[in-house]
Design a protein around this motif. Sequence first.
Motif, PDB file in Angstrom:
ATOM      1  N   GLY A 113       0.827  -1.201   0.000  1.00 45.23           N
ATOM      2  CA  GLY A 113       0.000   0.000   0.000  1.00 45.23           C
ATOM      3  C   GLY A 113       0.858   1.246   0.000  1.00 45.23           C
ATOM      4  N   GLU A 114       0.198   2.415  -0.088  1.00 46.20           N
ATOM      5  CA  GLU A 114       0.905   3.693  -0.121  1.00 46.20           C
ATOM      6  C   GLU A 114       0.114   4.749   0.635  1.00 46.20           C
ATOM      7  N   ALA A 115       0.857   5.662   1.255  1.00 44.48           N
ATOM      8  CA  ALA A 115       0.272   6.848   1.877  1.00 44.48           C
ATOM      9  C   ALA A 115       0.951   8.050   1.250  1.00 44.48           C
ATOM     10  N   ASN A 116       0.181   8.939   0.655  1.00 40.28           N
ATOM     11  CA  ASN A 116       0.748  10.052  -0.100  1.00 40.28           C
ATOM     12  C   ASN A 116       0.547  11.383   0.616  1.00 40.28           C
ATOM     13  N   HIS A 117       1.503  12.305   0.439  1.00 41.77           N
ATOM     14  CA  HIS A 117       1.413  13.636   1.028  1.00 41.77           C
ATOM     15  C   HIS A 117       2.142  14.630   0.128  1.00 41.77           C
ATOM     16  N   ILE A 118       2.090  15.914   0.513  1.00 39.69           N
ATOM     17  CA  ILE A 118       2.800  16.947  -0.229  1.00 39.69           C
ATOM     18  C   ILE A 118       4.289  16.632  -0.249  1.00 39.69           C
ATOM     19  N   ILE A 125       8.551   6.127  11.184  1.00 38.64           N
ATOM     20  CA  ILE A 125       8.605   4.979  12.073  1.00 38.64           C
ATOM     21  C   ILE A 125       7.194   4.418  12.202  1.00 38.64           C
ATOM     22  N   VAL A 126       7.100   3.184  12.694  1.00 40.07           N
ATOM     23  CA  VAL A 126       5.808   2.511  12.859  1.00 40.07           C
ATOM     24  C   VAL A 126       5.799   1.779  14.188  1.00 40.07           C
ATOM     25  N   ASP A 127       4.678   1.835  14.889  1.00 41.50           N
ATOM     26  CA  ASP A 127       4.532   1.118  16.149  1.00 41.50           C
ATOM     27  C   ASP A 127       3.077   0.705  16.313  1.00 41.50           C
ATOM     28  N   SER A 128       2.856  -0.605  16.437  1.00 43.04           N
ATOM     29  CA  SER A 128       1.518  -1.149  16.720  1.00 43.04           C
ATOM     30  C   SER A 128       0.468  -0.661  15.735  1.00 43.04           C
ATOM     31  N   GLY A 129       0.801  -0.682  14.452  1.00 37.15           N
ATOM     32  CA  GLY A 129      -0.161  -0.334  13.423  1.00 37.15           C
ATOM     33  C   GLY A 129      -0.351   1.151  13.207  1.00 37.15           C
ATOM     34  N   ILE A 130       0.459   1.973  13.864  1.00 33.19           N
ATOM     35  CA  ILE A 130       0.394   3.427  13.689  1.00 33.19           C
ATOM     36  C   ILE A 130       1.712   3.901  13.082  1.00 33.19           C
ATOM     37  N   MET A 131       1.628   4.670  12.016  1.00 34.85           N
ATOM     38  CA  MET A 131       2.807   5.207  11.339  1.00 34.85           C
ATOM     39  C   MET A 131       2.944   6.693  11.667  1.00 34.85           C
ATOM     40  N   TYR A 132       4.158   7.087  12.015  1.00 36.23           N
ATOM     41  CA  TYR A 132       4.464   8.477  12.335  1.00 36.23           C
ATOM     42  C   TYR A 132       5.459   9.011  11.298  1.00 36.23           C
ATOM     43  N   LEU A 133       5.109  10.109  10.641  1.00 32.29           N
ATOM     44  CA  LEU A 133       5.950  10.734   9.638  1.00 32.29           C
ATOM     45  C   LEU A 133       6.283  12.153  10.074  1.00 32.29           C
ATOM     46  N   THR A 134       7.531  12.565   9.898  1.00 30.02           N
ATOM     47  CA  THR A 134       7.847  13.985  10.022  1.00 30.02           C
ATOM     48  C   THR A 134       8.165  14.524   8.642  1.00 30.02           C
ATOM     49  N   LEU A 135       7.474  15.559   8.249  1.00 32.56           N
ATOM     50  CA  LEU A 135       7.681  16.194   6.949  1.00 32.56           C
ATOM     51  C   LEU A 135       8.388  17.518   7.160  1.00 32.56           C
ATOM     52  N   ARG A 136       9.364  17.798   6.321  1.00 38.26           N
ATOM     53  CA  ARG A 136      10.021  19.093   6.397  1.00 38.26           C
ATOM     54  C   ARG A 136      10.344  19.593   4.993  1.00 38.26           C
ATOM     55  N   SER A 137      10.385  20.900   4.863  1.00 41.42           N
ATOM     56  CA  SER A 137      10.706  21.525   3.588  1.00 41.42           C
ATOM     57  C   SER A 137      12.188  21.859   3.546  1.00 41.42           C
ATOM     58  N   TRP A 153      -0.666   8.198  10.940  1.00 46.05           N
ATOM     59  CA  TRP A 153      -1.473   7.378  10.043  1.00 46.05           C
ATOM     60  C   TRP A 153      -1.812   6.035  10.688  1.00 46.05           C
ATOM     61  N   GLU A 154      -3.022   5.572  10.450  1.00 46.10           N
ATOM     62  CA  GLU A 154      -3.415   4.206  10.801  1.00 46.10           C
ATOM     63  C   GLU A 154      -3.031   3.303   9.633  1.00 46.10           C
ATOM     64  N   VAL A 155      -2.184   2.282   9.899  1.00 47.91           N
ATOM     65  CA  VAL A 155      -1.718   1.396   8.827  1.00 47.91           C
ATOM     66  C   VAL A 155      -1.905  -0.072   9.197  1.00 47.91           C
ATOM     67  N   SER A 156      -2.869  -0.360  10.067  1.00 49.35           N
ATOM     68  CA  SER A 156      -3.127  -1.759  10.418  1.00 49.35           C
ATOM     69  C   SER A 156      -3.549  -2.557   9.186  1.00 49.35           C
ATOM     70  N   THR A 162      -4.797   5.323   6.563  1.00 48.99           N
ATOM     71  CA  THR A 162      -5.728   6.403   6.873  1.00 48.99           C
ATOM     72  C   THR A 162      -5.053   7.430   7.762  1.00 48.99           C
ATOM     73  N   MET A 163      -5.054   8.699   7.324  1.00 48.85           N
ATOM     74  CA  MET A 163      -4.457   9.730   8.153  1.00 48.85           C
ATOM     75  C   MET A 163      -5.345  10.025   9.347  1.00 48.85           C
ATOM     76  N   LEU A 164      -4.733  10.065  10.543  1.00 47.93           N
ATOM     77  CA  LEU A 164      -5.466  10.337  11.765  1.00 47.93           C
ATOM     78  C   LEU A 164      -5.331  11.778  12.223  1.00 47.93           C
ATOM     79  N   ALA A 165      -4.125  12.358  12.051  1.00 49.16           N
ATOM     80  CA  ALA A 165      -3.903  13.695  12.583  1.00 49.16           C
ATOM     81  C   ALA A 165      -2.632  14.300  12.008  1.00 49.16           C
ATOM     82  N   THR A 166      -2.520  15.619  12.124  1.00 46.60           N
ATOM     83  CA  THR A 166      -1.285  16.339  11.790  1.00 46.60           C
ATOM     84  C   THR A 166      -0.987  17.310  12.925  1.00 46.60           C
ATOM     85  N   LEU A 167       0.298  17.659  13.047  1.00 43.87           N
ATOM     86  CA  LEU A 167       0.718  18.634  14.054  1.00 43.87           C
ATOM     87  C   LEU A 167       1.833  19.468  13.446  1.00 43.87           C
TER      88      LEU A 167
END
Length: 251
Positions: A113-118, A125-137, A153-156, A162-167
């Motif tokens: 599968g794929e998760a796309n962003h800008i 990193i991934v832990d227990s079905g949750i993926m954490y991405l840091t994006l920087r320009s 992201w939820e990646v179970s 499925t994106m869950l949140a951004t900060l």
Amino acid sequence: MNKHCISVVVLSAALTGCQTDNSESSDNTISTGAVAGSTAALTYQNGHLVVLDGDHILAYRFPDEGLAELTGSYSVQGAETVFPEGESTLYIGRNGGASILNLDENGEFSLLGEANHIVSCDPVIVDSGIMYLTLRSGNNCANPNGANELQVWEVSDPAEPTMLATLAMPNPFGLSKNGDALWICTGNGLARVNVADGTNPVLETTYPEILCNDIIIRSEAEAYVTSDDAIYLIDLSGTSPTILSDIPPGE
């Protein structure tokens, strides 16, 4: 390619993983399972060494005798980082998202599968079905006007991320997770984000005295961080991180 040559590849990739945005990349980890890097350019998964080589993901097997064997190759445009999870899954951070691959026991890749962003630089990193991405320009991130944020992201189900949140965060780099705490190297210092609720990550505090490119959790109380001038062992058990020891350049 023999084992000695592979060792050179491994060392080169590891050094690349410690560079800053001015030089391209950095290196990080997760809190469970084998230590791995959120911005690493190589890892070990399902009996194979996995190496990023430009836009190609390569898998090598090391027999008891003889030459190392290239068992598989997969093309991922804009590939930057590789992170293993479970027995056969690989998360490839790329400048336009994350690709989720399976690496079977024969060393062959397949896309899950794929998760796309800008377009932005993208440690993962991934832990227990949750993926954490840091994006920087940045000029080295394919898009000087890209995003600067944490994505959760939820990646179970790898086929349906499925994106869950951004900060929003200031120029975030490498990251690592310890319990409900996500530690992130940012342009303002080492940040601690509470991710107990994956749909609502909360920035708790930032420590400007810890300037880093990457963090690897060693235990509940300790972590390694890389910076432009050294590698540090830090204590996370107190009210604020403290440096226990360091390895200066050239040692």
